[in-house]
Structure formats: C-alpha cells, structure tokens
Design an enzyme around this catalytic site. Structure first.
Site, PDB file in Angstrom:
ATOM      1  N   ALA A   1      -1.635   5.493   2.609  1.00 51.67           N
ATOM      2  CA  ALA A   1      -2.376   4.407   1.997  1.00 51.67           C
ATOM      3  C   ALA A   1      -2.546   3.653   3.245  1.00 51.67           C
ATOM      4  CB  ALA A   1      -2.934   3.637   0.617  1.00 51.67           C
TER       5      ALA A   1
ATOM      6  N   LEU B   1       1.005  -1.266   0.385  1.00 50.20           N
ATOM      7  CA  LEU B   1      -0.166   0.169  -0.061  1.00 50.20           C
ATOM      8  C   LEU B   1       0.865   1.060  -0.177  1.00 50.20           C
ATOM      9  CD1 LEU B   1      -2.895  -1.272   2.947  1.00 50.20           C
ATOM     10  CD2 LEU B   1      -3.069  -0.524   0.118  1.00 50.20           C
ATOM     11  N   ASP B   2       1.028   2.393  -0.855  1.00 54.01           N
ATOM     12  CA  ASP B   2       1.183   3.219  -1.113  1.00 54.01           C
ATOM     13  C   ASP B   2       1.405   4.159   0.288  1.00 54.01           C
ATOM     14  OD1 ASP B   2       1.743   3.109  -3.395  1.00 54.01           O
ATOM     15  OD2 ASP B   2      -0.184   4.445  -3.753  1.00 54.01           O
ATOM     16  N   LYS B   3       2.617   5.074   0.931  1.00 50.96           N
ATOM     17  CA  LYS B   3       2.630   5.360   1.969  1.00 50.96           C
ATOM     18  C   LYS B   3       1.050   6.194   2.607  1.00 50.96           C
ATOM     19  CE  LYS B   3       6.587   7.859   4.167  1.00 50.96           C
ATOM     20  NZ  LYS B   3       7.498   8.442   4.519  1.00 50.96           N
TER      21      LYS B   3
ATOM     22  N   LYS C   1      -4.227   5.180  -8.111  1.00 50.70           N
ATOM     23  CA  LYS C   1      -4.266   6.813  -8.537  1.00 50.70           C
ATOM     24  C   LYS C   1      -4.376   6.784 -10.096  1.00 50.70           C
ATOM     25  CE  LYS C   1      -2.083   7.578  -4.096  1.00 50.70           C
ATOM     26  NZ  LYS C   1      -1.028   7.403  -3.361  1.00 50.70           N
TER      27      LYS C   1
END
Ligand code: URA
Length: 247
Positions: free
Chosen positions: A109, A105-107, A191
C-alpha cells in the site's frame, strides 16, 4: 514528573547519538540555569525549563511527527532484519529519535503514513475509540455493484467473524476506483472488507488521516515534519467524501 538521564534528554532533543550527547555533556556545553552539568548519567526532569546546550534551549518534551508518502515495497515498521522499513527511508537523526509509524499500511500500500516519537499522539490516531477517519483510494479488481458498496458501508462481517464499524464508500469517475473511509484499523481491513463483499483490492493508497490530507507535493518516499496546525487537523472531521474528492 518522570526523570531521565541527561545524555538521553540531550540526544533526543538535539537529534544526536547517546555517545555524542555524552561528549557534549562532559565538555560542559550543557547547562541548567546557566551552570554546567558534566555528568551524563545525572537524572533530571526532562522538561526542566532552563536546560540548554550552548545558546540552544533544550526542550525534550518537544516531539517530532512526520507525514511520509509511503512508497510500495517498504514495511510499516521501525526496523526489520531483512526488509526495508519506512524508518530506513529517513535520515539517521529521525531514526535516533525513535520514530515509529502511528498506524500501519500494508507493504504493497502507498500514501499517508504518520511517523512520530509521541506515544500518546499515536494512540489517539490509532485507537478505534478516538474515531479518527482514515481515507483510502481503492483500486478494485472489478467495478463494484451497489450491493458490494452497501455491504462495505454497513458493518460488514469479515471472513474471521469480526464485525467492522460502519464505513463510507463512494464511487469515483473511474469505475474500478472507490474512495473508502474507515475509523478503525483491523489487519488488512480494506482488503478483507472487499473480499467479504465479493470483490478484491488491486491497489490501495491512503489519502488522509482525519482532516489531514496527504500533501500533493510529496512524491513517494518523501516526507515533511508536521506543525501544530497539521496535528490539530488530524483530529478534525474530514470534508464529506464525494466523487469529486478523487483527484
Ligand atoms: N486496509 C488494508 O487492507 N491495508 C492497509 O494497508 C490499510 C487498510
């Protein structure tokens, strides 16, 4: 059958460090079929059935998998020289087992992140060929129009030319929030899907991996170990997405 050093087997199955495991072995506490094994560098089948430490049977085959409610601001990685990682959120016995995130997961998210020491399980979760659906609550910069949702669902092409697999996107009672389900994990995929459709993601939370939903009782930063039933759920079809799926 793959052979491993005895101190490594003891460390991973007891959740202790390699040197603590070595001490246990040298003390005579670790036995095979009742006989003490005092040599930490002895190599043997990690799944040897009759291996024990005191009264405890050691089953090095047993893996650990956690469900973490990832908070914003931490990296989906095992370790990083500068930034805090998801493994830094766990007590040391988990870090020692070599847990790593099964998917990223992105930072910024949040939501359901699986951490495991089971490489085969991680592969089954991540590989697009295995078709495990990942479900997200997506906060958009603007309420999406029908064309944007259609584009996201129908094999949208990203700015770099990569084509996505068909996805699912449904509206929720909140105009700027949509539920999205994808079955692959390209870099910044959601995104970039919305960017390609002409919108922008302002917030992202993963709510399910396959048929396994994030426990509502887990606050950001909290985790729990998964049992066999939970793990089986990952590989089940999730319930169809409807606007009511939004809690
Ligand atoms: N898609 C993204 O853009 N980011 C994530 O963290 C997961 C899916």
């Amino acid at each position: 059958m793959k052979k491993e050093r005895l101190d490594k087997i003891v460390a991973s199955s007891m959740g202790v460090s390699r040197s603590e495991a070595g001490k246990l072995v040298r003390s005579g506490a670790v036995t095979l079929a009742g006989a003490a094994l005092r040599n930490p560098s002895l190599r043997l089948d990690a799944q040897a059935a009759a291996l024990a430490c005191g009264a405890r049977e050691l089953n090095a085959k047993q893996h650990v998998t956690l469900m973490l409610h990832k908070p914003a601001g931490v990296l989906s990685a095992s370790r990083d020289a500068r930034a805090k990682t998801v493994v830094d959120l766990l007590p040391p016995e988990y870090a020692r087992r070599g847990l790593f995130p099964a998917g990223r997961l992105d930072k910024d998210a949040t939501g359901l992140l699986l951490l495991t020491d089971d490489g085969e399980l991680a592969h089954r979760v991540i590989s697009p060929k295995k078709h495990v659906w990942k479900t997200y609550e997506v906060l958009l910069a603007a309420a999406p129009d029908a064309a944007q949702l259609d584009a996201v669902q129908n094999s949208i092409t990203l700015a770099d030319g990569q084509r996505c697999l068909p996805a699912v996107a449904v509206r929720t009672p909140k105009p700027n929030v949509v539920l999205v389900r994808i079955r692959e994990g390209k870099y910044h995929q959601i995104k970039r899907m919305f960017a390609a459709a002409g919108n922008a993601v302002a917030g992202l939370k993963r709510t399910a991996v396959g048929g396994l939903a994030l426990d509502e009782g887990l606050a950001p930063g909290e985790y729990r170990e998964l049992g066999e039933t939970d793990i089986a759920r990952i590989f089940e079809q999730p319930a169809p997405l409807t606007p009511e799926s939004f809690a």
